[in-house]
Enzyme design. Sequence first.
Site, PDB file in Angstrom:
ATOM      1  N   THR A  19       0.866  -1.186   0.000  1.00 44.16           N
ATOM      2  CA  THR A  19       0.000   0.000   0.000  1.00 44.16           C
ATOM      3  C   THR A  19       0.898   1.230   0.000  1.00 44.16           C
ATOM      4  OG1 THR A  19      -1.747  -1.156   1.203  1.00 44.16           O
ATOM      5  CG2 THR A  19      -1.833   1.249   1.199  1.00 44.16           C
ATOM      6  N   LYS A  71      -7.867   1.174  -2.290  1.00 46.00           N
ATOM      7  CA  LYS A  71      -7.317   0.665  -1.028  1.00 46.00           C
ATOM      8  C   LYS A  71      -7.320   1.732   0.068  1.00 46.00           C
ATOM      9  CE  LYS A  71      -5.238  -1.926   2.002  1.00 46.00           C
ATOM     10  NZ  LYS A  71      -3.910  -2.513   1.850  1.00 46.00           N
ATOM     11  N   LYS A 111       0.772   4.444   8.585  1.00 43.26           N
ATOM     12  CA  LYS A 111       1.332   4.822   7.282  1.00 43.26           C
ATOM     13  C   LYS A 111       0.225   5.016   6.258  1.00 43.26           C
ATOM     14  CE  LYS A 111       2.340   1.669   4.599  1.00 43.26           C
ATOM     15  NZ  LYS A 111       1.669   0.860   3.527  1.00 43.26           N
TER      16      LYS A 111
END
Length: 298
Positions: free
Chosen positions: A103, A178, A246
């Site tokens: 990701t 995502k 993150k």
Amino acid sequence: MVAIVKNEIAFLGLGVMGAPMTVNFAHHNLSIKAWNRTIDRPGLESVRESGATIVNSIQEAVESASIIFTCLGDIPDVEEVIFGDNGIVNHASPHSIIVDFSTIGSQGARAIALKLQSHNIRFMDAPVSGGDIGAKNGTLTIMVGGDKQDFEEIKPYLEIVGKNITYCGEVGSGQAVKLCNQVLASLHMVALCEALQLAKTQNIDPTLIVDVCSTGAAGSWALSNLAPKIINQDYQPGFMIKHILKDLRLVKEVMEDIDNYPGINLAQQLFNQVAHLDDDNGYLEGTQAMIKAYNNYD
């Protein structure tokens, strides 16, 4: 499933997600070379036992591979593995394809794809959701961005590790979806923790919340899979807090006005509280450890 052309493949990054994904590939009798930056990861033994070949360098992994899967941490990690002095671009064959399960956000994916064009290497972003459970069971949700023809080429491989595979559009589109997924996942964790705390306040057995609420409109993957871990005080990571933080950072990078998203700010605040517990070792715990932020209020 479409029949697979059994090309040699490489898998770079054998962490919590990458190791079981590699095992699933190996169990389908694919010729696979696997590499990890550190050799003492607990999942490496399962990879070795699966029949995959663990090699010592990126060069050994990719030089004869037509499809290269990567599953890493943040944007700098992906860039180093691809473009570093001993990176993929220095050893991969022309026209090979990199499929990145990390990701890294839509902006990061597009920048990498653009840079790879000069190396004549194709790129697809394919971030996954489903945690270590989905990785082990081969039931991941995979969101894919890139050229549609490239997607059709790699789809049979994705069907080995995923159950719900969706072509989302051009490069970066998988990452865009995502990031939306991570907003939902982080806020589901807030709702889960607060529901369990409310049950505790009312002297209700928390397992009753899982059994009853998971069957109705409030059901979610987090309630079914992570609530039992919270109840058992199991904070081992299927997905680390450092990684969700993150991801929320990446979410904020594409938002025009973060003040309009109070839920994201709250989730980030609670994850940060837990991350800094125990000499910052909270970063390495699973996202279900968010409950510790609520326990501090007891």
